[in-house]
Design a protein around this motif. Structure first.
Motif, PDB file in Angstrom:
ATOM      1  N   PRO A   1     -61.715   5.311   0.161  1.00  0.00           N
ATOM      2  CA  PRO A   1     -61.561   6.030  -0.897  1.00  0.00           C
ATOM      3  C   PRO A   1     -62.430   7.179  -1.368  1.00  0.00           C
ATOM      4  O   PRO A   1     -62.179   8.203  -1.879  1.00  0.00           O
ATOM      5  CB  PRO A   1     -61.006   5.122  -2.198  1.00  0.00           C
ATOM      6  CG  PRO A   1     -61.869   3.648  -1.721  1.00  0.00           C
ATOM      7  CD  PRO A   1     -61.551   3.895   0.007  1.00  0.00           C
ATOM      8  N   SER A   2     -63.899   6.828  -1.208  1.00  0.00           N
ATOM      9  CA  SER A   2     -64.774   7.783  -1.493  1.00  0.00           C
ATOM     10  C   SER A   2     -64.981   8.762  -0.577  1.00  0.00           C
ATOM     11  O   SER A   2     -66.095   9.524  -0.954  1.00  0.00           O
ATOM     12  CB  SER A   2     -65.978   6.762  -2.094  1.00  0.00           C
ATOM     13  OG  SER A   2     -66.631   6.363  -0.767  1.00  0.00           O
ATOM     14  N   LEU A   3     -64.701   8.560   0.560  1.00  0.00           N
ATOM     15  CA  LEU A   3     -64.925   9.669   1.668  1.00  0.00           C
ATOM     16  C   LEU A   3     -63.848  10.921   1.566  1.00  0.00           C
ATOM     17  O   LEU A   3     -62.607  10.591   0.935  1.00  0.00           O
ATOM     18  CB  LEU A   3     -64.767   9.134   2.959  1.00  0.00           C
ATOM     19  CG  LEU A   3     -66.165   8.724   3.591  1.00  0.00           C
ATOM     20  CD1 LEU A   3     -66.507   7.466   2.725  1.00  0.00           C
ATOM     21  CD2 LEU A   3     -65.673   8.036   5.003  1.00  0.00           C
ATOM     22  N   THR A   4     -63.964  11.826   1.833  1.00  0.00           N
ATOM     23  CA  THR A   4     -62.969  13.206   1.879  1.00  0.00           C
ATOM     24  C   THR A   4     -62.164  12.800   3.101  1.00  0.00           C
ATOM     25  O   THR A   4     -62.460  11.986   3.711  1.00  0.00           O
ATOM     26  CB  THR A   4     -63.701  14.463   1.947  1.00  0.00           C
ATOM     27  OG1 THR A   4     -64.433  14.536   3.409  1.00  0.00           O
ATOM     28  CG2 THR A   4     -64.756  14.793   0.990  1.00  0.00           C
ATOM     29  N   VAL A   5     -61.059  13.518   2.790  1.00  0.00           N
ATOM     30  CA  VAL A   5     -60.157  13.375   3.800  1.00  0.00           C
ATOM     31  C   VAL A   5     -60.574  13.703   5.268  1.00  0.00           C
ATOM     32  O   VAL A   5     -60.541  12.983   6.276  1.00  0.00           O
ATOM     33  CB  VAL A   5     -58.719  14.514   3.698  1.00  0.00           C
ATOM     34  CG1 VAL A   5     -57.960  14.577   4.952  1.00  0.00           C
ATOM     35  CG2 VAL A   5     -57.949  13.796   2.561  1.00  0.00           C
ATOM     36  N   MET A   6     -61.454  14.750   5.263  1.00  0.00           N
ATOM     37  CA  MET A   6     -62.018  15.343   6.578  1.00  0.00           C
ATOM     38  C   MET A   6     -63.172  14.044   7.015  1.00  0.00           C
ATOM     39  O   MET A   6     -63.134  13.814   8.139  1.00  0.00           O
ATOM     40  CB  MET A   6     -62.962  16.363   6.433  1.00  0.00           C
ATOM     41  CG  MET A   6     -63.588  17.130   7.360  1.00  0.00           C
ATOM     42  SD  MET A   6     -62.349  17.530   8.641  1.00  0.00           S
ATOM     43  CE  MET A   6     -61.629  19.233   8.177  1.00  0.00           C
ATOM     44  N   GLU A   7     -63.882  13.483   6.146  1.00  0.00           N
ATOM     45  CA  GLU A   7     -64.999  12.230   6.464  1.00  0.00           C
ATOM     46  C   GLU A   7     -64.028  11.379   6.899  1.00  0.00           C
ATOM     47  O   GLU A   7     -64.619  10.688   8.017  1.00  0.00           O
ATOM     48  CB  GLU A   7     -65.433  12.211   5.158  1.00  0.00           C
ATOM     49  CG  GLU A   7     -66.632  13.088   4.945  1.00  0.00           C
ATOM     50  CD  GLU A   7     -67.623  12.875   3.719  1.00  0.00           C
ATOM     51  OE1 GLU A   7     -68.419  13.351   3.371  1.00  0.00           O
ATOM     52  OE2 GLU A   7     -67.112  12.021   2.896  1.00  0.00           O
TER      53      GLU A   7
ATOM     54  N   ARG B   1     -61.027  13.945  -1.944  1.00  0.00           N
ATOM     55  CA  ARG B   1     -61.292  12.169  -2.058  1.00  0.00           C
ATOM     56  C   ARG B   1     -60.144  11.648  -1.491  1.00  0.00           C
ATOM     57  O   ARG B   1     -59.044  11.964  -2.070  1.00  0.00           O
ATOM     58  CB  ARG B   1     -62.052  11.698  -2.979  1.00  0.00           C
ATOM     59  CG  ARG B   1     -63.405  12.395  -3.446  1.00  0.00           C
ATOM     60  CD  ARG B   1     -64.518  11.433  -3.489  1.00  0.00           C
ATOM     61  NE  ARG B   1     -65.655  12.225  -3.959  1.00  0.00           N
ATOM     62  CZ  ARG B   1     -66.552  12.571  -2.792  1.00  0.00           C
ATOM     63  NH1 ARG B   1     -66.089  12.240  -1.723  1.00  0.00           N
ATOM     64  NH2 ARG B   1     -67.726  13.244  -2.956  1.00  0.00           N
ATOM     65  N   ALA B   2     -59.892  10.662  -0.592  1.00  0.00           N
ATOM     66  CA  ALA B   2     -58.982   9.998   0.038  1.00  0.00           C
ATOM     67  C   ALA B   2     -58.278   9.246  -1.198  1.00  0.00           C
ATOM     68  O   ALA B   2     -57.075   9.170  -1.147  1.00  0.00           O
ATOM     69  CB  ALA B   2     -59.194   9.312   1.173  1.00  0.00           C
ATOM     70  N   GLY B   3     -58.892   8.735  -1.846  1.00  0.00           N
ATOM     71  CA  GLY B   3     -58.877   8.019  -3.105  1.00  0.00           C
ATOM     72  C   GLY B   3     -57.808   8.740  -3.827  1.00  0.00           C
ATOM     73  O   GLY B   3     -56.864   8.151  -4.861  1.00  0.00           O
ATOM     74  N   LYS B   4     -57.849  10.039  -4.055  1.00  0.00           N
ATOM     75  CA  LYS B   4     -56.979  10.917  -4.847  1.00  0.00           C
ATOM     76  C   LYS B   4     -55.745  11.278  -4.265  1.00  0.00           C
ATOM     77  O   LYS B   4     -55.131  11.938  -4.811  1.00  0.00           O
ATOM     78  CB  LYS B   4     -57.636  12.088  -5.315  1.00  0.00           C
ATOM     79  CG  LYS B   4     -59.340  12.166  -5.902  1.00  0.00           C
ATOM     80  CD  LYS B   4     -59.128  11.721  -7.498  1.00  0.00           C
ATOM     81  CE  LYS B   4     -60.519  11.569  -7.985  1.00  0.00           C
ATOM     82  NZ  LYS B   4     -60.554  10.293  -8.938  1.00  0.00           N
ATOM     83  N   LEU B   5     -55.487  10.666  -3.017  1.00  0.00           N
ATOM     84  CA  LEU B   5     -54.133  11.200  -2.513  1.00  0.00           C
ATOM     85  C   LEU B   5     -53.270  10.515  -2.850  1.00  0.00           C
ATOM     86  O   LEU B   5     -53.297   9.378  -3.239  1.00  0.00           O
ATOM     87  CB  LEU B   5     -54.295  11.083  -0.922  1.00  0.00           C
ATOM     88  CG  LEU B   5     -55.571  12.020  -0.257  1.00  0.00           C
ATOM     89  CD1 LEU B   5     -55.411  11.767   1.164  1.00  0.00           C
ATOM     90  CD2 LEU B   5     -55.472  13.565  -0.372  1.00  0.00           C
ATOM     91  N   SER B   6     -51.955  11.208  -2.644  1.00  0.00           N
ATOM     92  CA  SER B   6     -50.694  10.164  -2.998  1.00  0.00           C
ATOM     93  C   SER B   6     -50.223   9.165  -1.726  1.00  0.00           C
ATOM     94  O   SER B   6     -51.228   9.269  -0.900  1.00  0.00           O
ATOM     95  CB  SER B   6     -49.654  11.060  -3.035  1.00  0.00           C
ATOM     96  OG  SER B   6     -49.256  11.619  -1.759  1.00  0.00           O
TER      97      SER B   6
ATOM     98  N   GLN C   1     -51.880   9.299   1.863  1.00  0.00           N
ATOM     99  CA  GLN C   1     -52.573   8.381   2.227  1.00  0.00           C
ATOM    100  C   GLN C   1     -51.967   7.781   3.568  1.00  0.00           C
ATOM    101  O   GLN C   1     -53.167   7.611   4.507  1.00  0.00           O
ATOM    102  CB  GLN C   1     -52.835   7.135   1.361  1.00  0.00           C
ATOM    103  CG  GLN C   1     -53.808   7.939   0.351  1.00  0.00           C
ATOM    104  CD  GLN C   1     -54.235   6.482  -0.558  1.00  0.00           C
ATOM    105  OE1 GLN C   1     -54.222   5.335  -0.673  1.00  0.00           O
ATOM    106  NE2 GLN C   1     -55.077   6.865  -2.056  1.00  0.00           N
ATOM    107  N   GLN C   2     -50.885   7.723   3.754  1.00  0.00           N
ATOM    108  CA  GLN C   2     -50.290   6.870   5.056  1.00  0.00           C
ATOM    109  C   GLN C   2     -50.700   7.854   6.229  1.00  0.00           C
ATOM    110  O   GLN C   2     -50.758   7.434   7.302  1.00  0.00           O
ATOM    111  CB  GLN C   2     -48.801   6.629   4.903  1.00  0.00           C
ATOM    112  CG  GLN C   2     -48.114   5.768   5.735  1.00  0.00           C
ATOM    113  CD  GLN C   2     -49.036   4.675   6.073  1.00  0.00           C
ATOM    114  OE1 GLN C   2     -48.802   3.756   5.244  1.00  0.00           O
ATOM    115  NE2 GLN C   2     -49.570   4.477   7.445  1.00  0.00           N
TER     116      GLN C   2
END
Ligand SMILES: Nc1ncnc2c1ncn2[C@@H]1O[C@H](COP(=O)(O)OP(=O)(O)OP(=O)(O)O)[C@@H](O)[C@H]1O
Ligand SMILES: [Mg+2]
Lengths: 286, 230
Positions: free
Chosen positions: B89-95, B127-132, B136-137
């Motif tokens: 969650p604390s990493l970006t999508v890219m990370e 941030r991945a934690g902010k995605l729907s 996330q899937q």
């Protein structure tokens, strides 16, 4: 209270804060990212300074001393983590007792190897003396301390925030099992974080060795300050460690200047106040 | 590709997988069905080494990987899309994507993965934690592909998704199958699983109680009502 007084006091406080950042930054990293309460941190500071001292005696070179200190402490830290701490995940009491035991062992070891006399790390000529500005004198070594702290802060930030390695470290903190599940060698990454934190303490020890000197007992003397920095700033937060160390440096300096007999009070009372309002520290995540 | 031989897996004293065997051949999609709590996720965990079996063997690409550290098993060519997505969650999508990247001569590059999931390209810096949940899937699938796996373990990739997204995930699984990936797919969505799988197993209480082609299972009302609740 002249303007000169304020400027020179603030300068002293900031440069002391820089030293505290080097010390507390590593503790915060290990505390925040690995959830390890590390009472050996003061020993890394002390031993880093001593090893550097010996290396400087042999080589006559400050930078070689710094590198030798950092390398020795990285090795010691990694060994300690591998042999004991990695098995103690989540067991704070076990961690405190183990790392406290190591701190006592290292204290005696340092006494046996380097004796009881205080030493000052010989500082290169370019770093001695002062720069004069009007009525004010700024010791070059204090400026050097600030520069080192800024460089270390930038490097740590770049590594953690801008590299794939740093992302792997954060992924490991987020979800260690899943980190393994995407192929990250969590063992090596954790070792790296621990080594990084320990190396910061050794840098602090070397820098301090040219400033307040190295002497038996410095390890336990400095440890509370490091913990205050971490607690005020918030565990595992780099901005927190920066703000926390600046605050502690300034408070300590002004506390000693105004109410020297109350200096511990001026240090710990604000910490208690901050914790009462924000239990996770200024920048800490819950 | 994958050969699970008589595995027995425990959580502490609780005996969950009670002697389970299955195979996934190269390029094959094997579906794993069963009601809640029957041990599907535990099988996935046994294969990837999160909860290694106490008895039995897990053989991946002809190597006995039983008891290996998960990162080594994954490094051999396994990709995991875990139940509940478990993006960092604390990493970006890219990370999230780059930490999982492995260059082993496989076909998946960052660009190709992002082409498959254009939405992730738009949200690369978030941030991945902010995605729907749906995003996330997609990220969880994309992350697994970044490791250039030969075998993909997917644990309920459509769980909790809106019908439109379920179809989207179905299309992605189809296209991965066409690429030649071997897939072990855990699904509660029967039509989706039966549509894409070459072979299916039904799990009940840690044992396989039925194995057949999807068509044969479709015809077996008794198995469906007893073990799948449909
Ligand atoms: N970490 C754990 N510790 C103890 N028992 C567990 C643990 N995880 C799962 N179990 C138990 O093991 C059994 C199998 O669980 P598992 O998660 O494999 O089921 P599942 O088939 O994946 O179910 P679902 O469809 O709900 O995901 C269940 O009875 C569950 O309660
Ligand atoms: Mg499950």
């Amino acid at each position: 209270m002249t303007l000169e007084f304020w400027i020179s006091q603030i300068f002293s406080g900031v440069s002391y804060g820089a030293l505290l950042f080097l010390l507390g930054g590593g503790l915060s990293l290990i505390f925040g990212m690995m959830r390890i309460v590390n009472m050996t941190h003061g020993s890394y500071y002390l031993l880093g300074g001593y090893v550097a001292l010996t290396a400087i005696w042999r080589s006559g070179n400050f930078v070689i001393g710094l590198l030798c200190g950092a390398l020795a402490i990285a090795v010691i830290g990694v060994c300690e983590w591998n042999a004991f701490l990695k098995r103690l995940a989540g067991q704070e009491l076990g961690q405190v007792l183990t790392t406290m035991g190591f701190a006592l062992i290292f204290q005696d070891l340092a006494l046996i190897i380097w004796g009881g006399d205080p030493y000052t790390i010989p500082v290169p000529a370019v770093l001695s003396g002062s720069i004069q500005a009007g009525e004010l004198f700024f010791p070059v070594y204090r400026i050097f301390m600030i520069v080192v702290a800024v460089i270390v802060a930038v490097v740590v930030w770049l590594v953690l925030d801008r590299t794939r390695l740093g992302a792997m470290m954060r992924a490991t903190v987020d979800d260690p099992e899943m980190a393994r599940g995407v192929g990250i060698n969590v063992h090596v990454i954790s070792m790296g974080v621990f080594a990084m934190g320990a190396v910061l303490a050794s840098i602090a020890g070397v820098v301090a060795g040219g400033f307040v000197g190295i002497y038996p007992g410095a390890d336990f003397e400095i440890l509370p300050y490091a913990f205050v920095v971490v607690i005020v700033g918030g565990m595992g937060s780099l901005p927190g460690a920066i703000v926390g160390s600046l605050m502690v440096g300034l408070l300590d300096n002004f506390g000693k200047a105004f109410f020297s007999e109350l200096s511990y009070f001026t240090l710990f009372a604000p910490m208690a106040a901050i914790l009462a309002v924000r239990p996770t520290g200024l920048f800490g995540r819950a | 590709m994958l050969d699970v031989q008589d595995v027995h897996t425990y959580y502490g004293d609780s005996y969950v997988l009670q002697g389970l065997s299955l195979r996934v051949a190269r390029g094959e999609v094997v579906g794993l069905l069963g009601r809640n709590g029957m041990g599907k996720t535990t099988l996935i965990r046994s294969v990837v080494g999160f909860t290694p079996p106490r008895r039995g063997r897990v053989v991946l690409k002809d190597r006995d990987v039983t008891g290996w550290a998960s990162n080594r098993i994954v490094g051999l060519g396994l990709g995991l899309v875990p139940q509940g997505r478990r993006v960092f969650p604390s990493l970006t999508v890219m990370e999230n994507l780059t930490v999982a990247a492995r260059r082993n001569g496989g076909p998946w590059t960052l660009d190709r993965v992002l082409d498959l999931f254009p939405r992730l390209r738009e949200r690369a810096a978030n941030r991945a934690g902010k995605l729907s949940g749906g995003e996330q899937q997609m990220l969880a699938i994309a992350r697994a592909l970044m490791g250039n796996p030969e075998l993909l373990l997917m644990d309920e990739p459509t769980e909790g998704l809106a019908p439109l997204l379920v179809r989207e995930v179905g299309r992605i699984i189809e296209s991965l199958k066409r690429e030649g990936l071997s897939i072990l797919l855990v699904e509660q969505n029967l039509p989706l699983a039966l549509g894409v799988a070459d072979y299916v197993h039904v799990l009940s209480r840690g044992r396989i109680v039925h194995s057949s082609t999807p068509d044969d299972l479709w015809a077996r009302a008794d198995v469906k009502s007893q073990y799948l609740g449909v």
